[in-house]
Design an enzyme around this catalytic site. Structure first.
Site, PDB file in Angstrom:
ATOM      1  N   SER A   1       3.204 -47.709   1.356  1.00  0.00           N
ATOM      2  CA  SER A   1       4.094 -47.201   2.408  1.00  0.00           C
ATOM      3  C   SER A   1       5.453 -46.914   1.802  1.00  0.00           C
ATOM      4  O   SER A   1       5.880 -47.616   0.871  1.00  0.00           O
ATOM      5  CB  SER A   1       4.235 -48.284   3.483  1.00  0.00           C
TER       6      SER A   1
ATOM      7  N   TYR B   1       5.937 -56.856   6.058  1.00  0.00           N
ATOM      8  CA  TYR B   1       5.082 -55.691   5.742  1.00  0.00           C
ATOM      9  C   TYR B   1       5.621 -54.983   4.498  1.00  0.00           C
ATOM     10  O   TYR B   1       4.880 -54.693   3.559  1.00  0.00           O
ATOM     11  CB  TYR B   1       5.067 -54.747   6.942  1.00  0.00           C
TER      12      TYR B   1
HETATM   13  P1  NAP Z   1      -4.773 -48.490  11.607  1.00  0.00           P
HETATM   14  O1  NAP Z   1      -5.221 -47.342  12.436  1.00  0.00           O
HETATM   15  O2  NAP Z   1      -4.200 -49.702  12.246  1.00  0.00           O
HETATM   16  O3  NAP Z   1      -5.995 -48.903  10.666  1.00  0.00           O
HETATM   17  C1  NAP Z   1      -5.917 -50.016   9.815  1.00  0.00           C
HETATM   18  C2  NAP Z   1      -7.304 -50.314   9.319  1.00  0.00           C
HETATM   19  O4  NAP Z   1      -7.261 -51.474   8.466  1.00  0.00           O
HETATM   20  C3  NAP Z   1      -8.282 -50.651  10.478  1.00  0.00           C
HETATM   21  O5  NAP Z   1      -9.529 -50.089  10.181  1.00  0.00           O
HETATM   22  C4  NAP Z   1      -8.340 -52.165  10.417  1.00  0.00           C
HETATM   23  O6  NAP Z   1      -9.536 -52.723  10.945  1.00  0.00           O
HETATM   24  C5  NAP Z   1      -8.270 -52.348   8.898  1.00  0.00           C
HETATM   25  N1  NAP Z   1      -8.070 -53.735   8.512  1.00  0.00           N
HETATM   26  C6  NAP Z   1      -7.078 -54.582   8.856  1.00  0.00           C
HETATM   27  N2  NAP Z   1      -7.297 -55.800   8.321  1.00  0.00           N
HETATM   28  C7  NAP Z   1      -8.462 -55.719   7.625  1.00  0.00           C
HETATM   29  C8  NAP Z   1      -9.224 -56.622   6.857  1.00  0.00           C
HETATM   30  N3  NAP Z   1      -8.868 -57.904   6.703  1.00  0.00           N
HETATM   31  N4  NAP Z   1     -10.358 -56.178   6.265  1.00  0.00           N
HETATM   32  C9  NAP Z   1     -10.757 -54.897   6.413  1.00  0.00           C
HETATM   33  N5  NAP Z   1     -10.105 -53.989   7.148  1.00  0.00           N
HETATM   34  C10 NAP Z   1      -8.960 -54.402   7.750  1.00  0.00           C
HETATM   35  O7  NAP Z   1      -3.685 -48.039  10.547  1.00  0.00           O
HETATM   36  P2  NAP Z   1      -3.458 -46.712   9.697  1.00  0.00           P
HETATM   37  O8  NAP Z   1      -2.193 -46.113  10.163  1.00  0.00           O
HETATM   38  O9  NAP Z   1      -4.690 -45.891   9.640  1.00  0.00           O
HETATM   39  O10 NAP Z   1      -3.163 -47.370   8.274  1.00  0.00           O
HETATM   40  C11 NAP Z   1      -3.961 -47.184   7.112  1.00  0.00           C
HETATM   41  C12 NAP Z   1      -3.120 -47.567   5.910  1.00  0.00           C
HETATM   42  O11 NAP Z   1      -1.989 -46.685   5.827  1.00  0.00           O
HETATM   43  C13 NAP Z   1      -2.544 -48.994   5.975  1.00  0.00           C
HETATM   44  O12 NAP Z   1      -2.625 -49.595   4.704  1.00  0.00           O
HETATM   45  C14 NAP Z   1      -1.100 -48.767   6.364  1.00  0.00           C
HETATM   46  O13 NAP Z   1      -0.251 -49.806   5.927  1.00  0.00           O
HETATM   47  C15 NAP Z   1      -0.808 -47.453   5.668  1.00  0.00           C
HETATM   48  N6  NAP Z   1       0.330 -46.715   6.246  1.00  0.00           N
HETATM   49  C16 NAP Z   1       0.256 -46.220   7.517  1.00  0.00           C
HETATM   50  C17 NAP Z   1       1.339 -45.512   8.032  1.00  0.00           C
HETATM   51  C18 NAP Z   1       1.337 -44.902   9.413  1.00  0.00           C
HETATM   52  O14 NAP Z   1       2.354 -44.308   9.822  1.00  0.00           O
HETATM   53  N7  NAP Z   1       0.252 -44.963  10.164  1.00  0.00           N
HETATM   54  C19 NAP Z   1       2.508 -45.338   7.255  1.00  0.00           C
HETATM   55  C20 NAP Z   1       2.548 -45.866   5.957  1.00  0.00           C
HETATM   56  C21 NAP Z   1       1.437 -46.542   5.466  1.00  0.00           C
HETATM   57  P3  NAP Z   1      -9.649 -53.258  12.473  1.00  0.00           P
HETATM   58  O15 NAP Z   1      -9.972 -52.049  13.306  1.00  0.00           O
HETATM   59  O16 NAP Z   1     -10.760 -54.246  12.397  1.00  0.00           O
HETATM   60  O17 NAP Z   1      -8.333 -53.876  12.839  1.00  0.00           O
END
Ligand code: NAP
Length: 229
Positions: free
Chosen positions: A137, A152
């Site tokens: 991030s 985070y």
């Molecule tokens: P999201 O929709 O909340 O998805 C997160 C995913 O991680 C979900 O599938 C969740 O599973 C899974 N997860 C959490 N804990 C886990 C564990 N212990 N084992 C396996 N899976 C697990 O978030 P997203 O926005 O797509 O984020 C994806 C990545 O991008 C993350 O690493 C996040 O930090 C990064 N990111 C996102 C943004 C943004 O603006 N969205 C910005 C910067 C970075 P469950 O459904 O079971 O909870």
């Protein structure tokens, strides 16, 4: 040429979109997530090239079970995408940060990605051109560290350390290791106000998995370009 990839946290959000884009390009993909029901549901519309596998990255037993499934199914892994991550929206300031909250963030965002990378490395070593992509991030950037979500942010800074260590340790191999900032993306984590779609958020990750020069390693990348750590 299409290859074989494994994506963590792929039952929804950016991870699911990455799987969808790779499958569209003819890749064989292991779609993983911590609940069996959710990975099955997410994979079902994506065709036979997508295999749902339960994988909780905070559990060594779960990681080893997923490795067993993958290694019994295919000979190697071309790309590992450590996408799973957690964020607490109600994090206070660094002044009140409880060590337990920091430990919980590290358990998933840093140590989870470390353990998955360590476990799957033997399969990635069998690839002609392996890649490990850690979804980090912009909040992790030491060069631009703010006050938002300290636990985070610090856990993602440490994830970038994992990236740099792996890249250095694998410098003599054919394996490229990078961190990616997907931007602020509309997902459960990013919220509805985020300006980017999941398609846009997945773009640099899919590009790194499929098209980026193999010589690109040890970098933090956003919008297909290196950014400061
Ligand atoms: P999201 O929709 O909340 O998805 C997160 C995913 O991680 C979900 O599938 C969740 O599973 C899974 N997860 C959490 N804990 C886990 C564990 N212990 N084992 C396996 N899976 C697990 O978030 P997203 O926005 O797509 O984020 C994806 C990545 O991008 C993350 O690493 C996040 O930090 C990064 N990111 C996102 C943004 C943004 O603006 N969205 C910005 C910067 C970075 P469950 O459904 O079971 O909870």
């Amino acid at each position: 040429m299409p290859g074989i990839a494994l994506v963590t946290g792929a039952n929804k959000g950016i991870g699911l979109e990455v799987v969808r884009q790779l499958a569209t390009r003819g890749w064989r993909v292991f779609l993983t997530g911590r609940s069996l029901a959710s990975v099955r549901k997410a994979a079902s519309p994506l065709g036979a090239s997508v295999t749902p596998v339960p994988l909780d990255i905070t559990s060594k037993i779960s990681i080893e079970a997923a490795f067993h499934v993958a290694s019994q199914t295919v000979s190697h892994l071309d790309v590992l995408i450590n996408n799973a991550g957690i964020l607490d929206h109600d994090e206070g300031s660094i002044f009140e940060l409880h060590p337990q909250r920091l430990r919980r963030m590290f358990e998933t965002n840093t140590i989870g990605a470390l353990l998955v990378s360590q476990t799957f490395l033997p399969m990635i070593r069998q690839s002609e051109s392996g890649r490990i992509i850690n979804v980090s991030s912009g909040a992790a950037q030491l060069s631009d560290m703010g006050t938002w979500a300290p636990a985070y942010s610090i856990s993602k800074t440490a994830l970038n350390g994992v990236t740099a260590q792996f890249a250095a340790a694998l410098a003599d191999s054919k394996i490229a290791v990078n961190s990616v900032c997907p931007g602020w993306v509309k997902t459960d984590m990013g919220g509805r106000e985020a300006p980017l779609s999941v398609e846009q958020g997945a773009d640099t990750i899919v590009w790194l998995a499929t098209e980026a020069p193999q010589s690109m390693t040890g970098l933090f990348i956003r919008d297909r370009k290196p950014i400061l750590w």
